[in-house]
Design an enzyme around this catalytic site. Structure first.
Site, short mmCIF file in Angstrom:
data_model
loop_
_atom_site.label_atom_id
_atom_site.label_comp_id
_atom_site.label_asym_id
_atom_site.label_seq_id
_atom_site.Cartn_x
_atom_site.Cartn_y
_atom_site.Cartn_z
CG HIS A 114 39.51 -2.71 42.05
ND1 HIS A 114 38.87 -3.93 41.88
CD2 HIS A 114 40.83 -2.99 42.14
CE1 HIS A 114 39.77 -4.89 41.88
NE2 HIS A 114 40.97 -4.35 42.03
CB SER A 161 21.39 19.48 27.54
OG SER A 161 20.08 19.42 28.09
CE LYS A 187 24.47 17.35 31.00
NZ LYS A 187 24.96 16.31 30.11
CD GLU A 237 27.97 10.69 25.08
OE1 GLU A 237 27.80 11.01 26.26
OE2 GLU A 237 27.42 11.28 24.13
#
Length: 473
Positions: free
Chosen positions: A193, A323, A329, A336
């Protein structure tokens, strides 16, 4: 065939009339009409699908030549033309849009015309002289779109599975198993959860993913067995009209050798031509794999989240700047991308199911859609797994200190105390720890619920996180 004077066109005729065809083109008049009728997507037939159709034409030309159904020299010329296409030539000649005439007649005739015109050249004749080598009477002898296209879908899917998906899936499994061994001694907090749960081994998380993918490999292999049963030889409606009595068995044997698969004629050719169930079965197995690949990709992203404000239990290899505005970054781009491809595969599966249900009587006219979606699903998911393995899975590293800190700080450790102090006492200890920041050990000792020696034994992270077989050994 009539040559126009002083131009770069030839005149071809069909049952609807005459048209000018570019002299350099190997496609013919029926392909031209399809190009005019279907300027829909700009998507052209997948190379694997073209190969599948051409392999069928090669096998049928050999069979019909051996059986005396077409002249030997024409059979040989068609086979040579097919071999040239399979070697990569004339690829720009397969031009009909994916969304086309039902059942795939337009693409089918595109293949027939290209092979016919190249065979004519090989025989020293002019393109378009279909009286000598006809797309219909020779290249397509004993065949129909209705039995060729479902066979081509089967061949194309089998080739794509063997060439792309199965190797990539096997490599992904091996990479995950290797990481499981590498990370086997690292204890981390489990999570259910998205909340703290009992400790687990980082290596077992990777081993679980490897097992999940192994199970999917078996499922897809089993589903692919349906693709090996061919309706080729059924001709227009499954009766075998205009085919030689030995043709059906002969062409299945030839195709088996060409793609190294145990192909065989269907026990009922009409059924094999009408039902799209084998394609739905394989597509469904692909969808099932895609769903778990999404889950694994999400897990990788969560475990790599951060670096300062996330979990950061593992480090995925940084493969490109993440980025356009934030320096330094790095994003989990391979995971993805994997998720995006998996969503596309799921969408294709839905379209395949709808198309498969749209058959009427002796034919399903949605086969071009099924062909593209199924073969494309196999290839993009195979390519995705290959890229994910080499650009991500093989280079994953673990943050041991972060994993251990989360495991030791998890309130879920109180679960191990249940058999010793009871559920209600354990819940009270957990509540006090959360409110005061005191450790579980300190609170248990302060309440006199257990001795320090007992606690040390019960809250042994190595023992708690070991899998059952490891505890037995």
């Amino acid at each position: 065939m009539t040559q126009t004077t002083g131009s770069t066109y030839r005149i071809e005729k069909d049952s609807m009339g005459e048209r000018q065809i570019p002299e350099t083109a190997y496609y013919g008049i029926q392909t031209l009409r399809a190009m005019e009728n279907f300027p829909i997507s700009g998507l052209k037939p997948l190379p694997t699908y073209v190969d599948a159709c051409v392999l069928i034409k090669k096998a049928t030309a050999i069979a019909n030549g051996e059986l005396g159904c077409i002249p030997a020299e024409i059979s040989q010329a068609i086979v040579q033309a097919a071999d040239e296409v399979l070697a990569g030539k004339f690829r720009d000649q397969f031009v009909v849009d994916v969304y086309q005439a039902g059942a795939g007649t337009s693409h089918h005739m595109n293949v027939n015309e290209v092979l016919s015109n190249r065979a004519l050249e090989l025989l020293g004749d002019e393109k378009g002289n279909y009286k000598r080598v006809s797309p219909n009477d020779h290249v397509n002898y004993g065949q129909s779109t209705n039995d060729v296209i479902p066979t081509a879908i089967r061949i194309g899917a089998l080739v794509a599975l063997e060439k792309t998906l199965f190797p990539a899936l096997s490599d992904a499994i091996a990479a995950l198993d290797n990481k499981a061994e590498e990370f086997q001694d690292i204890v981390k907090s489990g999570r259910t959860h998205l909340q703290d749960a009992v400790p687990v081994r980082l290596g077992e998380s990777f081993r679980a993913w490897a097992q999940i993918l192994s199970d999917h490999l078996i499922r897809i292999e089993r589903a692919s067995e349906d693709l090996m049963i061919l309706g080729l030889g059924g001709s227009a409606a499954g009766t075998g009209l205009n085919t030689h009595p030995q043709y059906c068995d002969r062409v299945a044997q030839l195709l088996s050798r060409l793609i190294d698969q145990p192909l065989r004629p269907a026990p009922h050719l009409m059924a094999a031509m009408q039902s799209m169930a084998p394609f739905v079965n394989v597509s469904g197995a692909m969808r099932n794999l895609a769903q778990d690949c999404v889950k694994i990709s999400h897990d990788l992203r969560l475990m790599d989240s951060g670096p300062k404000t996330g979990l950061k239990e593992i480090q995925l290899p940084p493969v490109q700047p993440g980025s356009s505005i934030m320096p330094g970054k790095y994003n989990p781009v391979m995971a993805e991308m994997t998720t995006m491809v998996c969503f596309q595969v799921m969408g294709y599966d839905n379209a395949i199911a709808l198309a498969a249900s749209a058959g009427q009587l002796e034919l399903n006219v949605m086969m071009p859609l099924i062909a593209y979606n199924l073969i494309h699903s196999i290839e993009i998911l195979g390519n995705t797994l290959a890229a994910l393995t080499t650009r991500c899975l093989e280079g994953i590293t673990a943050n041991r200190d972060r994993c251990l800190a989360y495991a030791e700080g998890s309130l879920a450790l109180v679960t191990a105390l249940n058999p010793h102090i009871g559920y209600l006492n354990a819940a009270a200890v957990a509540k006090e720890s959360l409110e005061t920041g005191k450790s579980l050990r300190q609170i248990v000792l302060e309440r006199g619920l257990m001795s320090s020696e007992e606690l040390a034994q019960v809250l042994d992270l190595e023992e708690m996180s070991a899998m059952p077989e490891a505890k037995i050994n």
